[in-house]
Enzyme design. Structure first.
Site, PDB file in Angstrom:
ATOM      1  N   GLY A 217      36.352  36.282  44.705  1.00 41.38           N
ATOM      2  CA  GLY A 217      36.534  35.117  43.843  1.00 41.38           C
ATOM      3  C   GLY A 217      35.776  33.924  44.377  1.00 41.38           C
ATOM      4  N   GLY A 218      35.997  32.778  43.745  1.00 40.13           N
ATOM      5  CA  GLY A 218      35.219  31.589  44.081  1.00 40.13           C
ATOM      6  C   GLY A 218      36.050  30.519  44.758  1.00 40.13           C
ATOM      7  N   VAL A 221      40.007  30.563  44.678  1.00 43.17           N
ATOM      8  CA  VAL A 221      40.603  31.531  45.615  1.00 43.17           C
ATOM      9  C   VAL A 221      40.494  30.985  47.037  1.00 43.17           C
ATOM     10  CG1 VAL A 221      40.380  33.849  46.604  1.00 43.17           C
ATOM     11  CG2 VAL A 221      40.211  33.538  44.130  1.00 43.17           C
ATOM     12  N   GLU A 260      32.174  27.512  61.281  1.00 46.44           N
ATOM     13  CA  GLU A 260      30.806  27.890  61.668  1.00 46.44           C
ATOM     14  C   GLU A 260      29.903  27.433  60.524  1.00 46.44           C
ATOM     15  OE1 GLU A 260      29.960  29.125  64.450  1.00 46.44           O
ATOM     16  OE2 GLU A 260      31.791  29.987  65.274  1.00 46.44           O
ATOM     17  N   CYS A 294      21.814  30.386  59.404  1.00 40.84           N
ATOM     18  CA  CYS A 294      22.353  29.131  59.930  1.00 40.84           C
ATOM     19  C   CYS A 294      21.663  28.694  61.211  1.00 40.84           C
ATOM     20  CB  CYS A 294      23.837  29.293  60.201  1.00 40.84           C
ATOM     21  SG  CYS A 294      24.176  30.691  61.285  1.00 40.84           S
TER      22      CYS A 294
HETATM   23  P1  NAD Z   1      29.235  27.778  50.979  1.00 43.54           P
HETATM   24  O1  NAD Z   1      29.764  26.794  51.941  1.00 43.54           O
HETATM   25  O2  NAD Z   1      28.756  27.316  49.662  1.00 43.54           O
HETATM   26  O3  NAD Z   1      30.323  28.923  50.662  1.00 43.54           O
HETATM   27  C1  NAD Z   1      30.889  29.703  51.691  1.00 43.54           C
HETATM   28  C2  NAD Z   1      32.194  30.318  51.202  1.00 43.54           C
HETATM   29  O4  NAD Z   1      33.141  29.284  50.957  1.00 43.54           O
HETATM   30  C3  NAD Z   1      32.078  31.116  49.907  1.00 43.54           C
HETATM   31  O5  NAD Z   1      32.888  32.283  50.030  1.00 43.54           O
HETATM   32  C4  NAD Z   1      32.643  30.160  48.866  1.00 43.54           C
HETATM   33  O6  NAD Z   1      33.168  30.806  47.726  1.00 43.54           O
HETATM   34  C5  NAD Z   1      33.745  29.467  49.661  1.00 43.54           C
HETATM   35  N1  NAD Z   1      34.159  28.137  49.193  1.00 43.54           N
HETATM   36  C6  NAD Z   1      33.428  27.229  48.505  1.00 43.54           C
HETATM   37  N2  NAD Z   1      34.158  26.101  48.316  1.00 43.54           N
HETATM   38  C7  NAD Z   1      35.371  26.303  48.905  1.00 43.54           C
HETATM   39  C8  NAD Z   1      36.532  25.505  49.074  1.00 43.54           C
HETATM   40  N3  NAD Z   1      36.614  24.258  48.599  1.00 43.54           N
HETATM   41  N4  NAD Z   1      37.582  26.025  49.749  1.00 43.54           N
HETATM   42  C9  NAD Z   1      37.523  27.277  50.266  1.00 43.54           C
HETATM   43  N5  NAD Z   1      36.441  28.089  50.132  1.00 43.54           N
HETATM   44  C10 NAD Z   1      35.366  27.600  49.461  1.00 43.54           C
HETATM   45  O7  NAD Z   1      28.075  28.561  51.798  1.00 43.54           O
HETATM   46  P2  NAD Z   1      26.990  29.566  51.256  1.00 43.54           P
HETATM   47  O8  NAD Z   1      26.053  28.803  50.381  1.00 43.54           O
HETATM   48  O9  NAD Z   1      27.638  30.808  50.773  1.00 43.54           O
HETATM   49  O10 NAD Z   1      26.263  29.945  52.659  1.00 43.54           O
HETATM   50  C11 NAD Z   1      25.256  29.183  53.227  1.00 43.54           C
HETATM   51  C12 NAD Z   1      25.803  28.243  54.293  1.00 43.54           C
HETATM   52  O11 NAD Z   1      26.487  28.981  55.301  1.00 43.54           O
HETATM   53  C13 NAD Z   1      24.694  27.511  55.023  1.00 43.54           C
HETATM   54  O12 NAD Z   1      25.034  26.168  55.170  1.00 43.54           O
HETATM   55  C14 NAD Z   1      24.637  28.203  56.373  1.00 43.54           C
HETATM   56  O13 NAD Z   1      24.089  27.420  57.414  1.00 43.54           O
HETATM   57  C15 NAD Z   1      26.060  28.549  56.600  1.00 43.54           C
HETATM   58  N6  NAD Z   1      26.200  29.632  57.593  1.00 43.54           N
HETATM   59  C16 NAD Z   1      26.663  29.332  58.856  1.00 43.54           C
HETATM   60  C17 NAD Z   1      26.752  30.337  59.833  1.00 43.54           C
HETATM   61  C18 NAD Z   1      27.261  30.048  61.235  1.00 43.54           C
HETATM   62  O14 NAD Z   1      27.669  30.984  61.923  1.00 43.54           O
HETATM   63  N7  NAD Z   1      27.282  28.814  61.690  1.00 43.54           N
HETATM   64  C19 NAD Z   1      26.390  31.644  59.505  1.00 43.54           C
HETATM   65  C20 NAD Z   1      25.931  31.908  58.206  1.00 43.54           C
HETATM   66  C21 NAD Z   1      25.842  30.894  57.257  1.00 43.54           C
END
Ligand code: NAD
Length: 491
Positions: A217-218, A221, A260, A294
């Site tokens: 989910g998004g 969830v 992270e 990341c």
């Molecule tokens: P995102 O932050 O848009 O989403 C990540 C997850 O959070 C998804 O499952 C999304 O559905 C969920 N989400 C979104 N809004 C939420 C909320 N308000 N409450 C709870 N959950 C919510 O990230 P993305 O675009 O999927 O991934 C890219 C990002 O992830 C980049 O910024 C990247 O640097 C970071 N990243 C960090 C690491 C690390 O280990 N530091 C590793 C991989 C990716």
């Protein structure tokens, strides 16, 4: 390719629960529909919360001896290995990862981390502290002893992004379960199947009901999994913006959180560096997984005396790289995840040009690839560290070079960032590079391509807007525990 048996259902309390809401998951390489994935509802979230809460507070898992959990998790990892080929193909099709990256980094490394976690999980959870003598008011002394016991923190929600889905799903659920926690995993809506496949693995090895639950989910969830009082800890990997939102969402119930987040990591190339070696690493620093990493090295700080040579070497290497279908083993750079990611990349190319940066290579969509979210590896010179292209995370295949004249200036530029995830130094003087590494404010620094920061024993994580908490190794395992102090009074 064959997809999961239960591809229209969520995994809750050891059962496959159907969803009447389905969403098409695209293959980013050609925009075809890979499959329809289930979308979790508030009823699914409630069922998963109840299952994970019950499994933690009443079920066997936290009460098993660590060796029993270890045996079960070893079976879990063996079952994953048996499906390695299928999972690697899924990573290519769902996340758009190139084949080599899928095999090595997206599958091989997390499995190595997971094996290490399962190996170390039985090390003593209890530590005895020195005997203590406390003076009593009557002039006598009280003899005391203390034991520190590491206890599972409780019910964990694990929320993961789309770029390294299998890596991060395994990287969260294995240490959480090893510590004795129960878990609800919520993957990115772009990559649900790399999470749901873990439900099939849990089924196969007979994990107790409710220990691992997977709810797709998004935002709704995800939000429920960061606000409900039954969740004790949120382990989140994703963007800094969502990380900040989660910190706020989790505040009223005072949850522990691990964040992270993103990065804009600097790679320092000293004048004595092997320029070709540094440029090879530099290219990997913004083209690996089409820049969707990341910890990638997207800010190249190169000594002005070697910058022209460095830029030319980058241009030549990029010229020999094939962009295209990630399932083709000769392809070095695959697609971005979706059109929105490509549009963001294009926006940052416009921003860089408007800021006065000089385009060295790339800067457009590749010719002849009409379907799929492709973008050429793009490199800019004449960038100032204050430019948005040097400060903001693009998450597309864009790198920049910034010149400097002294080690001190390089360190200063590296540290002028809101992020603090990783970094790198290239120099023939390893001692000098080490001294500089100590002054860089990030969670990790690699010297001359040193892979130590990817070691299974080494913790990984950031500071500043890159988040807090650590994953992998002992420190990563301990994040899923809390410390209980048990005192003995022996008067
Ligand atoms: P995102 O932050 O848009 O989403 C990540 C997850 O959070 C998804 O499952 C999304 O559905 C969920 N989400 C979104 N809004 C939420 C909320 N308000 N409450 C709870 N959950 C919510 O990230 P993305 O675009 O999927 O991934 C890219 C990002 O992830 C980049 O910024 C990247 O640097 C970071 N990243 C960090 C690491 C690390 O280990 N530091 C590793 C991989 C990716």
């Amino acid at each position: 390719m064959t997809l999961l048996k239960n591809k229209n259902a969520l995994y809750i309390n050891g059962e496959w629960v159907a969803s009447d809401q389905l969403e098409a998951v695209l293959n980013p390489a050609d925009e075809s529909v890979l499959a329809e994935a289930p979308v979790g509802s508030s009823a699914h979230v409630e069922a998963a919360l109840a299952a994970a809460y019950h499994a933690f507070h009443k079920g066997p898992w936290p009460r098993l001896h660590a060796k029993e959990r270890q045996a079960k998790l070893s079976q879990f990892l063996d079952a994953i290995e048996r499906r390695a080929d299928e999972i690697v193909k899924l990573i290519v099709a769902e996340a758009g990862s190139t084949m080599m990256l899928a095999q090595f980094l997206q599958f091989g490394i997390p499995m190595k981390h997971a094996r290490n976690t399962v190996e170390i999980m039985t090390r003593p959870a209890q530590t005895s502290l020195p005997i203590d003598l406390t003076p009593a008011p009557d002039g006598t002394t009280t003899l005391g002893a203390t034991v520190l016991s590491r206890e599972p923190v409780g019910v964990v929600s694990a929320i993961t992004p789309y770029n390294f889905p299998f890596f991060l799903n395994v990287g969260k659920v294995i240490p959480a379960m090893a510590a004795g926690c129960t878990v609800i995993l919520k993957p990115s809506p772009y990559t649900p199947f790399e999470a749901l496949i873990l439900g099939e693995i849990a089924d196969e090895v007979g994990l107790p009901k409710g220990v691992l639950n997977i709810v797709t989910g998004g935002v709704d969830v995800g939000a429920a999994l960061t606000t409900d009082k039954r969740i004790d800890l949120v382990s989140f990997t994703g963007s800094d913006v969502v990380g900040a939102a989660i910190q706020a969402q989790a505040a009223p119930t005072l949850k522990r959180i691990l964040l992270e987040l993103g990065g804009k990591s600097a790679m320092i190339v000293r004048p004595d560096a092997d320029i070709r070696q540094a440029a090879m690493a530099g290219v990997g620093g913004f083209t690996t997984h089409c820049g969707q990493g990341c910890a990638l090295l997207t800010r190249h700080l190169v000594h002005n005396s070697v910058k022209a040579d460095y830029v030319e070497t980058i241009r030549q290497i990029i010229g020999g790289m094939k962009v295209g279908d990630p399932s083709d083993p000769s392809v070095a750079v695959g697609p971005l995840i979706r059109e929105v990611a490509r549009a963001r990349t294009e926006k940052y190319v416009d921003i860089a040009r408007a800021e006065g940066a000089k385009l060295i290579v790339g800067g457009k969509r590749p010719v002849g690839l009409e379907k799929g979210f492709y973008y050429e590896p793009t490199f800019f010179d004449d960038v100032h560290n204050s430019h948005r292209i040097a400060q903001e995370e693009v998450f597309g295949p864009i790198g920049v070079v910034i010149g400097y004249d002294s080690d001190e200036e390089a360190i200063e530029i590296a540290n002028e960032s809101e992020f603090g995830l990783s970094g790198a130094i290239y120099s023939r003087d390893a001692g000098k590079a080490y001294e500089m590494a100590l002054q860089i404010r990030t969670g990790g620094v690699a010297i001359n391509g040193g892979a130590g920061t990817m070691s299974s024993h080494a913790p990984f994580g950031g500071i500043k807007r890159s988040g807090y908490g650590r994953e992998y190794g002992h420190e990563g395992l301990n994040e899923f525990t809390y410390m209980k102090t048990i005192g003995f009074h022996s008067a």
